[in-house]
Structure formats: structure tokens, C-alpha cells
Motif scaffolding. Sequence first.
Motif, short mmCIF file in Angstrom:
data_model
loop_
_atom_site.label_atom_id
_atom_site.label_comp_id
_atom_site.label_asym_id
_atom_site.label_seq_id
_atom_site.Cartn_x
_atom_site.Cartn_y
_atom_site.Cartn_z
N ALA A 182 -7.06 4.23 0.38
CA ALA A 182 -6.46 3.43 -0.52
C ALA A 182 -7.51 2.68 -1.29
O ALA A 182 -7.16 2.35 -2.50
N GLU A 241 -6.19 5.10 6.64
CA GLU A 241 -5.23 4.79 5.30
C GLU A 241 -5.86 3.51 4.40
O GLU A 241 -5.92 4.03 3.21
N MET A 276 0.90 -1.29 0.06
CA MET A 276 -0.07 0.01 0.24
C MET A 276 0.85 1.23 0.06
O MET A 276 1.92 1.17 0.69
N LYS A 277 0.38 2.27 -0.45
CA LYS A 277 1.33 3.43 -0.73
C LYS A 277 1.30 4.13 0.67
O LYS A 277 0.51 3.87 1.53
N THR A 278 2.60 4.77 0.84
CA THR A 278 2.95 5.52 2.12
C THR A 278 2.25 6.77 2.04
O THR A 278 2.50 7.61 0.68
N PHE A 279 1.44 7.31 2.84
CA PHE A 279 0.59 8.56 2.73
C PHE A 279 1.45 9.40 3.68
O PHE A 279 1.95 9.31 4.83
N ASP A 321 -1.28 14.33 1.65
CA ASP A 321 -2.34 13.50 1.35
C ASP A 321 -3.53 13.41 2.56
O ASP A 321 -4.63 13.34 2.03
#
Length: 324
Positions: A291, A287, A1-4, A66
Amino acid sequence: MKTFNWATLGCGVIANELAQAMQSRGQKLYSVANRTHEKAVAFAEKYGIEKVYNSIDELFEDENVDIIYISTPHNTHISYLRKALKAKKHVLCEKSITLNSEELEEAIKLANENNVVLAEAMTIYHMPIYKALNEKIQSGDLGELRLLQMNFGSYKEYNMKNRFFNRNLAGGAMLDIGVYALSFVRWFMTSCPNEVLSQVKYAQTGVDEQASILLKNKEEEMASVILSLHAKQPKRGTIAFDKGYVEIFEYPRGQKAVITYTDDGHTETVSEGETKNSLLYEVEDMEQTVAGNADLMHLDFTRDVMKIMTDIRKEWGMTYPEEE
């Protein structure tokens, strides 16, 4: 998963807990904004945060942000929500998310128009104990829900300038602690209460110091809530079913519940999660929602609770300066 990239708007107790939650997962907050710039600088130094804004508006203009966590006094929330959501930032906002339903509906509309996630930082919706209890309830072991009893009382000194009793800071029991009790009720009730009765005792400043609330929904599940800002009570929730009842203490950030079964009186303890990680659970659920993996933020419950609180205050005739 993307790091926010997370930014905090506010440097109070909750912001410190947020920074510590990020540290516990090996991360740092991306940036910090605060009305008083010196406090933001000190906060950044404490937690090794690289970016401090000279003005709050710079936060909303930063394309690298974000998610914004807003933890300022709740009468300021709507003005910041407008700017954040229009800037297409996802927002996790401290409770109470707004002053009233009208403000919340405006914020929800803006979130939908800008395709971003808006959520209230209500610990009850994210603590693992509540998810575990839901699984137990859904198994049918406890039968049908009948009653909920909620207590939340804290003892605050009669300093009429602090936020608890200050009408200009949207003080009062309902928005400060009532939101927890009503969120607990909404979490377990099958549907939103549609019958509500209440009583209120005012502080000298004209905000609600103490309140009692009775609620019932279309399934005839019933709840009672007792709130006070000047009388200590245990933070205790009791949920009564056909076949047993559940007790949970320190329920805003609970980690253990005891089930007593009606037929023979035997007990069962359910333990999940840790109180100290309450902000971490909120961050993780936010998160996952941003996502697109799941909707874990329960804005529908937030909406229901805000309507209950707004309707009660309208019945009392109690308003804040921003509503007049």
C-alpha cells in the motif's frame, strides 16, 4: 486501506497457515494454484476459496490477483518469481527465497522493473517481539552489542528421499534452517558480517546435514551459529551486550524474551505478539508495504543473508543441480 486479493501457489503446511491467517481477519484467499490440481481443489473446498486454476500459469495471467504467496520447494522459486514479477504481481515468497544470490538479484531486478514488492516470508522480521527488542536496544539500556549465539537443530529421519536430504529438492540445513539463524543474526547486527568462517558435515546425498558458522562485522560484533538436521537442539538465541544479555527460545516464531542485567543479575521479561499469529503478522506487514504506507519487509536483510549462504556454499563447493 485497500483489500488485496491474495493467491497461494502451493497447498502445503504454510499455505494452510496462510489460509487460517486470512480467516482470522475475516477474509479468504482469493485463489489457489498447485502443481497437482486435485490438491488445489481439495484445499479450496477446505477453506471456501472460490477460484482454482487448471494450470499454474493461469494464476500469473489473472488480472484480479494482487499478491501471490509462493510456498513451493525453494528450488522452484525462481521460475515462479520470474513469471509472477513479469506479470506485475507482488510476491511474498517462502524462505529460502531463492537458491543463491544470483537468482535473488535477478528477481530484485524484475521487481524493480515492474514496480512491485518482492519479499521473503521470514517470520523473524515480522514477529512483534523483535520490534519490541529493537526498541529496548535503541533505548541504550543494554549498551553495545558484543556477541550472538544461535542454535537450531531438528532431528529428521535418514529418509534420503524427503526434501530435507534430497539434493534435487535443494535440501540441506543451510537453506532450510540456517536461513532463520542467519536472519536472526542480521536483524540484530549493526551491519552485515564481512568475515565468515564455517565447517560442514555432509549427509549421504551430498547436502549439508550439519554446519557451524562464525561471523564478524566491521563493528566487531560477533556471532556463532550451529545447525543440524539430525540432532535436536533448542531453538535458542542469545544476544549479549555490555550491560546485559537477552535470551529468546523458539526464536523463529518467538513471543517472549528474558533480559538479564549484568550489574545485579535482575531479570526482565519482554512479551509481545503470539506465535500462532506469525503468518498474520507477515500478511499485515506485506499489505502495508504494498500500500506504500511503510517498507516493512526488509529485503535488504534478505539480500545480505542470501549472500552469506551463497558464499559459504561456494567455499564448501556444494551446489545443486540447477546451479551446475
